[in-house]
Design a protein around this motif. Structure first.
Motif, mmCIF file in Angstrom:
data_model
loop_
_atom_site.group_PDB
_atom_site.id
_atom_site.type_symbol
_atom_site.label_atom_id
_atom_site.label_comp_id
_atom_site.label_asym_id
_atom_site.label_seq_id
_atom_site.Cartn_x
_atom_site.Cartn_y
_atom_site.Cartn_z
ATOM 1 N N ALA A 15 0.850 -1.187 0.000
ATOM 2 C CA ALA A 15 0.000 0.000 0.000
ATOM 3 C C ALA A 15 0.885 1.236 0.000
ATOM 4 C CB ALA A 15 -0.905 0.000 1.233
ATOM 5 N N ARG A 16 0.558 2.188 -0.854
ATOM 6 C CA ARG A 16 1.338 3.412 -0.952
ATOM 7 C C ARG A 16 0.412 4.626 -1.046
ATOM 8 N NH1 ARG A 16 4.417 0.378 0.586
ATOM 9 N NH2 ARG A 16 6.478 -0.218 -0.220
ATOM 10 N N GLY A 17 0.637 5.574 -0.136
ATOM 11 C CA GLY A 17 -0.081 6.841 -0.165
ATOM 12 C C GLY A 17 -1.581 6.722 0.029
ATOM 13 N N ILE A 18 -2.013 5.750 0.839
ATOM 14 C CA ILE A 18 -3.446 5.493 0.994
ATOM 15 C C ILE A 18 -4.105 6.585 1.839
ATOM 16 C CG2 ILE A 18 -5.168 3.943 2.011
ATOM 17 C CD1 ILE A 18 -3.966 2.964 -0.568
ATOM 18 N N THR A 19 -5.140 7.191 1.284
ATOM 19 C CA THR A 19 -6.008 8.077 2.056
ATOM 20 C C THR A 19 -7.435 7.556 1.941
ATOM 21 O OG1 THR A 19 -6.610 9.620 0.286
ATOM 22 C CG2 THR A 19 -4.532 10.042 1.444
ATOM 23 N N ARG A 20 -8.238 7.894 2.938
ATOM 24 C CA ARG A 20 -9.672 7.555 2.869
ATOM 25 C C ARG A 20 -10.449 8.653 3.570
ATOM 26 N NH1 ARG A 20 -14.148 7.010 1.240
ATOM 27 N NH2 ARG A 20 -15.348 5.066 1.181
ATOM 28 N N THR A 21 -11.301 9.314 2.800
ATOM 29 C CA THR A 21 -12.129 10.394 3.324
ATOM 30 C C THR A 21 -13.591 10.016 3.160
ATOM 31 O OG1 THR A 21 -10.459 12.041 2.719
ATOM 32 C CG2 THR A 21 -12.686 12.847 3.174
ATOM 33 N N TYR A 22 -14.355 10.120 4.245
ATOM 34 C CA TYR A 22 -15.789 9.876 4.217
ATOM 35 C C TYR A 22 -16.510 11.221 4.254
ATOM 36 C CZ TYR A 22 -14.462 5.093 5.421
ATOM 37 O OH TYR A 22 -13.885 3.849 5.413
ATOM 38 N N VAL A 23 -17.486 11.389 3.399
ATOM 39 C CA VAL A 23 -18.248 12.633 3.327
ATOM 40 C C VAL A 23 -19.640 12.384 3.907
ATOM 41 C CG1 VAL A 23 -19.173 14.424 1.816
ATOM 42 C CG2 VAL A 23 -16.969 13.333 1.278
ATOM 43 N N MET A 24 -19.961 13.130 4.956
ATOM 44 C CA MET A 24 -21.266 13.027 5.601
ATOM 45 C C MET A 24 -21.882 14.424 5.600
ATOM 46 S SD MET A 24 -20.136 10.562 8.786
ATOM 47 C CE MET A 24 -21.825 10.322 9.329
ATOM 48 N N GLY A 25 -22.676 14.685 4.559
ATOM 49 C CA GLY A 25 -23.216 16.033 4.398
ATOM 50 C C GLY A 25 -22.088 17.004 4.088
ATOM 51 N N GLU A 26 -21.947 18.006 4.957
ATOM 52 C CA GLU A 26 -20.879 18.988 4.775
ATOM 53 C C GLU A 26 -19.621 18.619 5.560
ATOM 54 O OE1 GLU A 26 -22.369 22.799 5.753
ATOM 55 O OE2 GLU A 26 -23.813 22.870 4.091
ATOM 56 N N VAL A 27 -19.668 17.488 6.252
ATOM 57 C CA VAL A 27 -18.549 17.065 7.095
ATOM 58 C C VAL A 27 -17.680 16.069 6.342
ATOM 59 C CG1 VAL A 27 -17.879 15.960 9.259
ATOM 60 C CG2 VAL A 27 -19.913 17.421 9.185
ATOM 61 N N HIS A 28 -16.383 16.308 6.330
ATOM 62 C CA HIS A 28 -15.416 15.401 5.730
ATOM 63 C C HIS A 28 -14.587 14.762 6.847
ATOM 64 C CE1 HIS A 28 -16.627 17.594 2.204
ATOM 65 N NE2 HIS A 28 -15.851 16.874 1.420
ATOM 66 N N LEU A 65 -12.910 -4.670 0.911
ATOM 67 C CA LEU A 65 -14.254 -4.308 1.365
ATOM 68 C C LEU A 65 -14.517 -2.818 1.196
ATOM 69 C CD1 LEU A 65 -14.417 -6.374 4.682
ATOM 70 C CD2 LEU A 65 -15.596 -6.887 2.534
ATOM 71 N N ASP A 66 -13.466 -2.042 1.032
ATOM 72 C CA ASP A 66 -13.568 -0.595 0.857
ATOM 73 C C ASP A 66 -12.490 -0.184 -0.147
ATOM 74 O OD1 ASP A 66 -14.328 2.034 1.155
ATOM 75 O OD2 ASP A 66 -13.697 2.224 3.250
ATOM 76 N N ARG A 67 -12.599 1.027 -0.634
ATOM 77 C CA ARG A 67 -11.622 1.548 -1.595
ATOM 78 C C ARG A 67 -10.966 2.796 -1.026
ATOM 79 N NH1 ARG A 67 -12.571 -0.395 -6.893
ATOM 80 N NH2 ARG A 67 -14.554 -1.505 -7.143
ATOM 81 N N PRO A 68 -9.699 3.006 -1.324
ATOM 82 C CA PRO A 68 -9.061 4.246 -0.887
ATOM 83 C C PRO A 68 -9.569 5.428 -1.708
ATOM 84 C CG PRO A 68 -7.553 3.007 -2.281
ATOM 85 C CD PRO A 68 -8.764 2.138 -2.077
ATOM 86 N N THR A 69 -9.542 6.607 -1.088
ATOM 87 C CA THR A 69 -9.864 7.821 -1.836
ATOM 88 C C THR A 69 -8.741 8.138 -2.817
ATOM 89 O OG1 THR A 69 -11.145 8.637 0.059
ATOM 90 C CG2 THR A 69 -10.498 10.260 -1.610
ATOM 91 N N THR A 70 -7.509 8.032 -2.344
ATOM 92 C CA THR A 70 -6.331 8.159 -3.214
ATOM 93 C C THR A 70 -5.305 7.121 -2.773
ATOM 94 O OG1 THR A 70 -5.249 9.807 -1.779
ATOM 95 C CG2 THR A 70 -6.694 10.646 -3.526
ATOM 96 N N GLY A 71 -4.353 6.858 -3.649
ATOM 97 C CA GLY A 71 -3.291 5.913 -3.325
ATOM 98 C C GLY A 71 -3.457 4.588 -4.048
ATOM 99 N N SER A 72 -2.514 3.704 -3.800
ATOM 100 C CA SER A 72 -2.455 2.424 -4.503
ATOM 101 C C SER A 72 -2.362 1.270 -3.514
ATOM 102 C CB SER A 72 -1.227 2.402 -5.428
ATOM 103 O OG SER A 72 -1.000 1.106 -5.948
ATOM 104 N N VAL A 73 -3.129 0.220 -3.776
ATOM 105 C CA VAL A 73 -3.026 -1.035 -3.017
ATOM 106 C C VAL A 73 -2.832 -2.164 -4.009
ATOM 107 C CG1 VAL A 73 -4.131 -2.637 -1.421
ATOM 108 C CG2 VAL A 73 -4.537 -0.186 -1.192
ATOM 109 N N ARG A 74 -1.756 -2.916 -3.832
ATOM 110 C CA ARG A 74 -1.491 -4.065 -4.697
ATOM 111 C C ARG A 74 -1.453 -5.342 -3.864
ATOM 112 N NH1 ARG A 74 0.466 -3.202 -9.854
ATOM 113 N NH2 ARG A 74 0.726 -1.011 -10.416
ATOM 114 N N TYR A 75 -2.060 -6.385 -4.410
ATOM 115 C CA TYR A 75 -1.997 -7.721 -3.822
ATOM 116 C C TYR A 75 -1.200 -8.593 -4.767
ATOM 117 C CZ TYR A 75 -3.316 -12.422 -2.405
ATOM 118 O OH TYR A 75 -3.275 -13.737 -2.008
#
Length: 242
Positions: A15-28, A65-75
């Motif tokens: 995994a390289r540079g993985i970010t994950r942002t959840y957006v709930m209305g106006e809240v990040h 089960l989820d995807r990163p917002t940005t970055g790379s995951v390799r298996y």
């Protein structure tokens, strides 16, 4: 104890540079903030962190089960980040076993039948009987979840996860709902599977003591990998002081 896998060994997850942002209305909500991580073949890794640190999000991304917002995951060199849903479903079915804090057993099915739900769709599974014997429940195969203790239900969940012979076992707080004695038995089963089959195993927990049974500990805080270290000797779960 098995030899600890070398730090430059066979990389299973990269995994390289993985970010994950959840957006709930106006809240990040930024759950992950640029994670770099490798997991190696055959190792037992403990991801240690407090609630809200991002460790469950990271585990879910590794498991497809989820995807990163940005970055790379390799298996094993295969890019998962942009893979279509069908490819991720196949990846989970063929390569990954999941164990969660809450057992997710089907209440109307026996232990044997709960495991058979997985073995009936796997390519080269164990029999339900063999999987349940592996976790010490050969005498409880025809009991329903309501007839089993919490520790026994978790061991059924582990049997279900390993029955398809996964290359990777991802465990999210597998002892979180258990007392220390029962939790020790569950950890013994996980360590036995890792040792006997060479299954790459990642366990996430908030309990620092559990880190002593790992080849490598990965501390996660504030959505980042803060530090990692390798144990010179893996402790048996029975040696842990809870």
């Amino acid at each position: 104890m098995p030899t600890i896998p070398a730090a430059d060994g066979d990389v299973v997850f990269c995994a390289r540079g993985i970010t994950r942002t959840y957006v709930m209305g106006e809240v990040h909500i930024q759950a992950l903030r640029g994670v770099d991580l490798d997991l190696y073949a055959g190792e037992l890794a403990v991801m240690l962190g407090a609630s809200g640190s991002g460790k469950s999000t990271l585990l879910n991304i590794l498991g497809g089960l989820d995807r990163p917002t940005t970055g790379s995951v390799r298996y094993r060199g295969q890019e998962l980040s942009g893979a279509p849903d069908r490819a991720l479903t196949r990846f989970r079915r063929e390569h990954v076993g999941f164990v969660f804090q809450f057992y997710n057993l089907i209440s109307s099915l026996t232990a044997r039948e709960n495991v058979a739900v997985v073995t009936e769709i796997a390519r080269d599974p164990m029999t339900p009987e063999a999987a349940l014997a592996l976790v010490g429940l050969e005498a409880r195969m025809d009991h329903f979840p309501s007839q089993l203790s919490g520790g026994e239900q978790q061991r059924v969940a582990i049997a279900r996860a390993v029955a398809k012979r996964p290359a990777v076992l991802l465990c999210d707080e597998p002892t979180g709902a258990l007392d220390s004695r029962t939790g020790t038995r569950v950890l013994e089963v996980l360590q036995e599977i890792n040792t006997r089959f060479g299954t790459t195993t990642a366990v996430i927990t908030h309990n620092a003591v559990i880190g002593d049974m790992a080849d490598r500990v990965i501390r996660v805080a504030d959505g980042r990998v803060q530090e990692t270290w390798r144990n010179t000797r893996r402790r048996a779960p029975s040696e842990l002081v809870w």
